[in-house]
Design a protein around this motif. Structure first.
Motif, PDB file in Angstrom:
ATOM      1  N   PHE A  45       0.840  -1.184   0.000  1.00  0.00           N
ATOM      2  CA  PHE A  45       0.000   0.000   0.000  1.00  0.00           C
ATOM      3  C   PHE A  45       0.888   1.252   0.000  1.00  0.00           C
ATOM      4  O   PHE A  45       2.000   1.224   0.512  1.00  0.00           O
ATOM      5  N   ARG A  46       0.352   2.364  -0.532  1.00  0.00           N
ATOM      6  CA  ARG A  46       1.113   3.611  -0.604  1.00  0.00           C
ATOM      7  C   ARG A  46       0.274   4.765  -0.088  1.00  0.00           C
ATOM      8  O   ARG A  46      -0.934   4.846  -0.355  1.00  0.00           O
ATOM      9  N   SER A  47       0.922   5.636   0.680  1.00  0.00           N
ATOM     10  CA  SER A  47       0.285   6.865   1.144  1.00  0.00           C
ATOM     11  C   SER A  47       1.133   8.037   0.705  1.00  0.00           C
ATOM     12  O   SER A  47       2.359   7.969   0.717  1.00  0.00           O
ATOM     13  N   THR A  48       0.480   9.124   0.316  1.00  0.00           N
ATOM     14  CA  THR A  48       1.205  10.344  -0.062  1.00  0.00           C
ATOM     15  C   THR A  48       0.943  11.484   0.912  1.00  0.00           C
ATOM     16  O   THR A  48       1.409  12.597   0.692  1.00  0.00           O
ATOM     17  N   ASP A  49       0.197  11.204   1.984  1.00  0.00           N
ATOM     18  CA  ASP A  49      -0.151  12.247   2.944  1.00  0.00           C
ATOM     19  C   ASP A  49       0.160  11.846   4.378  1.00  0.00           C
ATOM     20  O   ASP A  49      -0.599  12.116   5.301  1.00  0.00           O
ATOM     21  N   GLY A  50       1.288  11.172   4.551  1.00  0.00           N
ATOM     22  CA  GLY A  50       1.722  10.816   5.898  1.00  0.00           C
ATOM     23  C   GLY A  50       0.891   9.752   6.572  1.00  0.00           C
ATOM     24  O   GLY A  50       0.875   9.670   7.806  1.00  0.00           O
ATOM     25  N   GLY A  51       0.193   8.936   5.797  1.00  0.00           N
ATOM     26  CA  GLY A  51      -0.573   7.847   6.364  1.00  0.00           C
ATOM     27  C   GLY A  51      -2.033   8.150   6.618  1.00  0.00           C
ATOM     28  O   GLY A  51      -2.750   7.303   7.162  1.00  0.00           O
ATOM     29  N   ARG A  52      -2.521   9.325   6.224  1.00  0.00           N
ATOM     30  CA  ARG A  52      -3.938   9.640   6.438  1.00  0.00           C
ATOM     31  C   ARG A  52      -4.837   8.862   5.478  1.00  0.00           C
ATOM     32  O   ARG A  52      -5.951   8.479   5.824  1.00  0.00           O
TER      33      ARG A  52
END
Length: 213
Positions: A45-52
């Motif tokens: 999985f990938r997040s681009t907003d610090g895990g939000r």
């Protein structure tokens, strides 16, 4: 998954993909970007907003045991799986085999022949990749295109590369039990020539599961 939101140590409510997170790796080239794989899900999985918020995560393999990101080009990922080393060049959207996989006729013995469960990238030159399978420790000088088995290397549980001297490697190794003493023992070994030769620099009782420099 929970995240520390301030220096005081307070944590947010659990969030993120379902399941038990196995590894979280940060993308140093993009603030707020990180990758996560979940135990036994075979998904990254990938997040681009610090895990939000998180991507849905596509299936990569039946199981992932290692995950590493290129420090300079965060869209390049390596995953250690039951099918050998897999590589993504588009931030985990698609994956392809990058060596160390067993031949198709021997897939039934993938655990022995091609299971990659440790991956580390050279901090100074990300084209240099280290991976460990049941057969031993390997080094790739060309981003996983070709691999050379380090014949004199140990079979490490964990591997760390010195950031200021990347030819220096540290490996945590489980020592064999003896007939008179069945306690777990570990050693830390060091190489100063990119894994060609090694020597033991420390021993201790117990199990060493990770190393960092």
């Amino acid at each position: 998954l929970a995240a520390a939101l301030d220096r005081g140590g307070s944590w947010s409510a659990p969030t993120g993909p379902p399941g038990f997170p196995a590894r979280i790796v940060l993308d140093p080239s993009r603030p707020g970007a990180l990758y996560l794989d979940v135990f036994y899900s075979g998904r990254v999985f990938r997040s681009t907003d610090g895990g939000r918020s998180w991507s849905s995560g596509r299936p990569v393999a039946s199981r992932i045991d290692a995950l590493a990101v290129d420090r300079r080009r965060g869209s390049i990922l390596y995953a250690g799986t039951s099918d050998g080393v897999l590589k993504s060049t588009d931030a985990g959207r698609t994956w392809r085999r990058s060596g160390l996989a067993p031949p198709p006729a021997r897939r039934a013995h993938a655990r022995v022949e091609g299971y990659a469960f440790l991956i580390e990238l050279d901090p100074a030159d990300s084209r240099v990749v280290y991976a460990r399978t049941e057969k031993g420790l390997y080094r790739s000088p060309d981003s996983g295109a070709t691999w050379l088995r380090l014949q004199r290397a140990p079979r490490p549980i964990a591997l760390a590369i010195h950031p200021a001297a990347p030819t220096t490697l540290f490996a945590a190794v489980a020592l064999p039990w003896t007939e008179t003493d069945d306690r777990e023992r570990s050693a830390i070994m060091r190489s100063t020539d990119s894994g060609r030769t090694w020597r033991t620099v420390a021993r201790r009782d117990g199990y060493i599961s990770s190393l960092a420099v």
